[in-house]
Each structure stands twice: as structure tokens, then as C-alpha cells.
Design a protein around this motif. Structure first.
Motif, short mmCIF file in Angstrom:
data_model
loop_
_atom_site.label_atom_id
_atom_site.label_comp_id
_atom_site.label_asym_id
_atom_site.label_seq_id
_atom_site.Cartn_x
_atom_site.Cartn_y
_atom_site.Cartn_z
N GLY A 159 -13.17 2.76 -3.43
CA GLY A 159 -12.40 2.33 -3.60
C GLY A 159 -11.11 0.92 -3.81
N ASN A 160 -12.72 0.08 -3.20
CA ASN A 160 -12.16 -1.00 -3.76
C ASN A 160 -12.00 -1.90 -4.94
OD1 ASN A 160 -11.69 -3.84 -2.35
ND2 ASN A 160 -13.87 -4.50 -2.74
N HIS B 198 -10.21 0.55 -6.89
CA HIS B 198 -8.99 1.25 -6.76
C HIS B 198 -9.24 2.33 -8.21
CE1 HIS B 198 -7.13 -1.31 -4.37
NE2 HIS B 198 -7.37 -2.79 -5.05
N HIS C 21 1.36 -0.28 -5.55
CA HIS C 21 1.73 -1.18 -4.16
C HIS C 21 1.48 -2.07 -3.22
CE1 HIS C 21 -2.51 -1.88 -4.49
NE2 HIS C 21 -2.52 -1.00 -5.06
N HIS D 279 -0.27 -4.94 -3.65
CA HIS D 279 -1.27 -5.48 -3.20
C HIS D 279 -1.76 -6.64 -4.92
CE1 HIS D 279 -5.35 -5.58 -1.47
NE2 HIS D 279 -5.30 -6.39 -2.76
N HIS E 276 -3.75 -8.97 -6.49
CA HIS E 276 -4.73 -9.33 -6.70
C HIS E 276 -4.84 -11.44 -6.49
CE1 HIS E 276 -7.11 -6.11 -6.05
NE2 HIS E 276 -5.97 -5.25 -6.63
#
Length: 161
Positions: free
Chosen positions: A96-97, A99, A152, A154, A156
Motif C-alpha cells: 500500500g505504501n 500506491h 488524495h 498526499h 511526496h
């Protein structure tokens, strides 16, 4: 060109003339509007009111009432397993990390085939075996948006001020 304007879910499908079928991978099963051609040669325009995830066994209703059967195509995947439920949860966290789309089963996780991810999983103590099967990735917290294509918020990027 005739249009398909409605999806009939497999559990609601009762009667209708199925005139062709389409075989789609997981990416092509999430659409709103797209020209399509059935296995038998029927050309039609998928023209749904909103982007929709089509599943194996659903049917597309054409404007004239005929139906086109939806079949999920087999795709090259990795079947990820671990020695214990907690070890599998850790692998799910690492996957999940990154994506990437994932289908979570009772005792396995399925992801698109990627030798780098297979090596990562094995390096973390799991198994990653190549399989060919239909892929049904999770819709996620943004299921109302395109699966795998959501935004979403988020970032990086990291500031070093």
C-alpha cells in the motif's frame, strides 16, 4: 453507433437477449465512455452517466434492449502470501505504501506482476508467485473516483528549510 447506457449487475440479471460479450482487463472495466467491440464483432459506444466498475458477469444494456455480457480477462498477477496473518498485514502495508492497486483476499493479496515488487515481498519474508486470473483491485477510500486514479492530497515532496 448503438450505445450501451446502463449496467445490469450479475445478481440482478434475469432475462434478456445476450448478443455478444466483451473481455476486459481491470483497467478497461472502469469506464464511463468508450467505443467498444465485442468478441463477436458488435461495435457499440459505452455511454454511462458516470464512471463505473464493471465486474465479471455483469451485462451492458444497449439502447434497443439487447445485452452485452462482461467477462473479466485473466491478467498476469503476483499472488502474495505470508506465514501468518500479521506477516501478511505487514506485506499489505508495504504494498500500500507504493500506491499500487491490490486485491485483498482472505489469505493472499494480488497485485499486478512486477519483478521488483516480487523481490521486495520475498525480501520481507513473503512469497510472490506469478498467477493468471481476473484482477479485482480494491476501490479504496475514493471509490467514487476512478480506481487507481484518485488524487488524495498526499504529497511526496519534502522541505528541508
Amino acid at each position: 453507433m448503438i450505445r450501451a447506457t446502463r449496467v445490469i449487475r450479475r445478481d440482478a440479471l434475469q432475462t434478456g437477449e445476450i448478443v455478444d460479450r466483451i473481455v476486459l482487463d481491470s483497467g478497461d472495466r472502469h469506464r464511463r465512455r468508450m467505443a467498444m467491440k465485442g468478441v463477436g464483432g458488435l461495435a457499440f459506444l459505452l455511454d454511462l452517466p458516470a464512471a463505473t466498475v464493471l465486474d465479471d458477469g455483469d451485462a451492458l444494456a444497449l439502447e434497443d434492449g439487447r445485452l452485452v455480457w462482461v467477462e473479466a480477462a485473466a491478467e498476469p498477477l503476483l499472488e502474495v502470501r505470508a506465514a501468518s496473518p500479521i506477516a501478511l498485514k505487514r506485506l499489505i502495508w508495504h504494498i500500500g505504501n507504493r500506491h499500487i492497486p491490490a486485491e485483498i483476499g482472505e489469505d493472499a493479496v494480488y497485485i499486478g506482476f512486477d519483478h521488483v515488487l516480487a523481490d521486495m515481498v520475498r525480501g520481507l519474508g513473503g512469497t510472490a508467485e506469478p498467477v493468471e486470473r481476473p484482477f479485482r483491485p480494491e476501490g479504496g477510500a475514493y471509490a467514487g473516483e476512478a480506481a487507481g486514479h484518485h488524487h488524495h492530497g498526499h504529497s511526496h515532496s519534502h522541505s528541508h528549510d
